[in-house]
Design a protein around this motif. Sequence first.
Motif, PDB file in Angstrom:
ATOM      1  N   MET A   1     -13.934  -5.339   6.003  1.00  0.00           N
ATOM      2  CA  MET A   1     -13.542  -4.685   7.094  1.00  0.00           C
ATOM      3  C   MET A   1     -12.254  -3.796   6.636  1.00  0.00           C
ATOM      4  N   ALA A   2     -12.083  -2.741   7.192  1.00  0.00           N
ATOM      5  CA  ALA A   2     -11.094  -1.831   6.777  1.00  0.00           C
ATOM      6  C   ALA A   2      -9.686  -2.380   7.240  1.00  0.00           C
ATOM      7  N   ASN A   3      -9.359  -2.958   8.303  1.00  0.00           N
ATOM      8  CA  ASN A   3      -8.182  -3.529   8.627  1.00  0.00           C
ATOM      9  C   ASN A   3      -7.486  -4.241   7.405  1.00  0.00           C
ATOM     10  N   GLU A   4      -8.508  -5.094   7.004  1.00  0.00           N
ATOM     11  CA  GLU A   4      -8.264  -6.076   5.832  1.00  0.00           C
ATOM     12  C   GLU A   4      -7.542  -5.479   4.673  1.00  0.00           C
ATOM     13  N   GLU A   5      -8.311  -4.213   4.341  1.00  0.00           N
ATOM     14  CA  GLU A   5      -7.950  -3.302   3.395  1.00  0.00           C
ATOM     15  C   GLU A   5      -6.410  -2.852   3.446  1.00  0.00           C
ATOM     16  N   PHE A   6      -6.180  -2.468   4.564  1.00  0.00           N
ATOM     17  CA  PHE A   6      -4.862  -1.861   4.875  1.00  0.00           C
ATOM     18  C   PHE A   6      -3.947  -3.210   4.879  1.00  0.00           C
ATOM     19  N   ARG A   7      -4.321  -4.178   5.569  1.00  0.00           N
ATOM     20  CA  ARG A   7      -3.249  -5.290   5.367  1.00  0.00           C
ATOM     21  C   ARG A   7      -3.104  -5.736   3.972  1.00  0.00           C
ATOM     22  N   ALA A   8      -3.959  -5.676   3.088  1.00  0.00           N
ATOM     23  CA  ALA A   8      -3.930  -6.340   1.752  1.00  0.00           C
ATOM     24  C   ALA A   8      -2.758  -5.187   1.016  1.00  0.00           C
ATOM     25  N   THR A   9      -2.786  -3.897   1.300  1.00  0.00           N
ATOM     26  CA  THR A   9      -1.998  -2.864   0.537  1.00  0.00           C
ATOM     27  C   THR A   9      -0.786  -3.283   1.184  1.00  0.00           C
ATOM     28  N   ASN A  10      -0.373  -3.471   2.608  1.00  0.00           N
ATOM     29  CA  ASN A  10       0.641  -3.577   2.869  1.00  0.00           C
ATOM     30  C   ASN A  10       1.431  -5.086   2.340  1.00  0.00           C
ATOM     31  N   ARG A  11       0.591  -5.747   2.120  1.00  0.00           N
ATOM     32  CA  ARG A  11       1.138  -7.156   1.832  1.00  0.00           C
ATOM     33  C   ARG A  11       1.633  -6.920   0.108  1.00  0.00           C
ATOM     34  N   VAL A  12       0.862  -6.083  -0.596  1.00  0.00           N
ATOM     35  CA  VAL A  12       1.613  -5.650  -2.037  1.00  0.00           C
ATOM     36  C   VAL A  12       2.809  -5.339  -1.687  1.00  0.00           C
ATOM     37  N   PHE A  13       2.926  -4.280  -0.907  1.00  0.00           N
ATOM     38  CA  PHE A  13       4.600  -3.863  -0.646  1.00  0.00           C
ATOM     39  C   PHE A  13       5.577  -4.850  -0.359  1.00  0.00           C
ATOM     40  N   GLU A  14       5.044  -5.711   0.579  1.00  0.00           N
ATOM     41  CA  GLU A  14       5.989  -6.916   0.877  1.00  0.00           C
ATOM     42  C   GLU A  14       6.122  -7.916  -0.028  1.00  0.00           C
ATOM     43  N   GLU A  15       5.189  -8.474  -0.584  1.00  0.00           N
ATOM     44  CA  GLU A  15       5.530  -9.458  -1.539  1.00  0.00           C
ATOM     45  C   GLU A  15       5.520  -9.173  -2.901  1.00  0.00           C
ATOM     46  N   GLU A  16       4.951  -8.131  -3.617  1.00  0.00           N
ATOM     47  CA  GLU A  16       5.195  -7.868  -4.916  1.00  0.00           C
ATOM     48  C   GLU A  16       6.265  -6.852  -5.000  1.00  0.00           C
ATOM     49  N   VAL A  17       6.375  -5.808  -4.544  1.00  0.00           N
ATOM     50  CA  VAL A  17       7.237  -4.686  -4.653  1.00  0.00           C
ATOM     51  C   VAL A  17       8.613  -4.968  -4.152  1.00  0.00           C
ATOM     52  N   VAL A  18       8.736  -5.462  -2.916  1.00  0.00           N
ATOM     53  CA  VAL A  18      10.168  -5.916  -2.321  1.00  0.00           C
ATOM     54  C   VAL A  18      10.457  -7.296  -2.550  1.00  0.00           C
ATOM     55  N   GLY A  19       9.420  -8.262  -2.438  1.00  0.00           N
ATOM     56  CA  GLY A  19       9.537  -9.539  -2.609  1.00  0.00           C
ATOM     57  C   GLY A  19       9.986  -9.837  -3.991  1.00  0.00           C
ATOM     58  N   ARG A  20       9.483  -9.538  -4.753  1.00  0.00           N
ATOM     59  CA  ARG A  20       9.620  -9.722  -6.472  1.00  0.00           C
ATOM     60  C   ARG A  20      10.082  -8.658  -7.275  1.00  0.00           C
ATOM     61  N   GLY A  21      10.360  -7.646  -6.579  1.00  0.00           N
ATOM     62  CA  GLY A  21      10.826  -6.494  -7.359  1.00  0.00           C
ATOM     63  C   GLY A  21       9.972  -5.720  -8.453  1.00  0.00           C
ATOM     64  N   ASP A  22       8.830  -5.895  -8.060  1.00  0.00           N
ATOM     65  CA  ASP A  22       7.724  -5.505  -9.102  1.00  0.00           C
ATOM     66  C   ASP A  22       7.291  -3.894  -8.709  1.00  0.00           C
ATOM     67  N   PHE A  23       8.237  -2.834  -9.204  1.00  0.00           N
ATOM     68  CA  PHE A  23       8.214  -1.492  -8.792  1.00  0.00           C
ATOM     69  C   PHE A  23       7.074  -0.897  -9.221  1.00  0.00           C
ATOM     70  N   GLY A  24       6.226  -1.417 -10.303  1.00  0.00           N
ATOM     71  CA  GLY A  24       4.955  -0.868 -11.023  1.00  0.00           C
ATOM     72  C   GLY A  24       3.836  -1.175 -10.098  1.00  0.00           C
ATOM     73  N   ALA A  25       3.852  -2.102  -9.092  1.00  0.00           N
ATOM     74  CA  ALA A  25       2.916  -2.480  -8.073  1.00  0.00           C
ATOM     75  C   ALA A  25       2.654  -1.387  -7.059  1.00  0.00           C
ATOM     76  N   LEU A  26       3.902  -0.424  -6.972  1.00  0.00           N
ATOM     77  CA  LEU A  26       3.824   0.743  -6.047  1.00  0.00           C
ATOM     78  C   LEU A  26       2.339   1.568  -6.470  1.00  0.00           C
ATOM     79  N   GLU A  27       1.913   1.425  -7.451  1.00  0.00           N
ATOM     80  CA  GLU A  27       0.644   2.329  -7.903  1.00  0.00           C
ATOM     81  C   GLU A  27      -0.822   1.569  -7.208  1.00  0.00           C
ATOM     82  N   ARG A  28      -0.446   0.417  -6.438  1.00  0.00           N
ATOM     83  CA  ARG A  28      -1.390  -0.116  -5.779  1.00  0.00           C
ATOM     84  C   ARG A  28      -1.059   0.226  -4.214  1.00  0.00           C
ATOM     85  N   VAL A  29       0.018   0.631  -3.950  1.00  0.00           N
ATOM     86  CA  VAL A  29       0.401   1.065  -2.760  1.00  0.00           C
ATOM     87  C   VAL A  29       0.217   2.529  -2.359  1.00  0.00           C
TER      88      VAL A  29
END
Length: 123
Positions: A1-29
């Motif tokens: 389902m498309a909504n799950e794909e959008f939520r998964a990308t938003n979660r990368v931003f929340e958890e990996e980029v902001v939460g862990r400071g992994d700015f390399g993960a922005l390539e998945r956002v």
Amino acid sequence: MANEEFRATNRVFEEEVVGRGDFGALERVYTRDARILPPGAPTVTGLPAIADFWRGAAEALGVLGIKLHTVSLDVLGDRAQEVGRAELAVKGGGAPVALKYVVLWKRGAEGWRWDVDIWNADS
């Protein structure tokens, strides 16, 4: 389902980029040629510049975390528009900073990614 794909990308931003400071993960956002339109600042274009922006902003603001909440999501072919609100946790405690945002999404070979991102404070 498309909504799950959008939520998964938003979660990368929340958890990996902001939460862990992994700015390399922005390539998945973001798309490779994405643009961000930060409040009170010039447009920032491209993944390397966006990573530099977020790294500096997170440090300057003392960002501890962010939670994104989709208010509406409209999909038309390989483009989508998300309107949302966010809660930004910063050092020093207190109530989260309320933000509102619009993300224009683009679907490519790698899936759905943020292509244009704009936000500002809710108050």
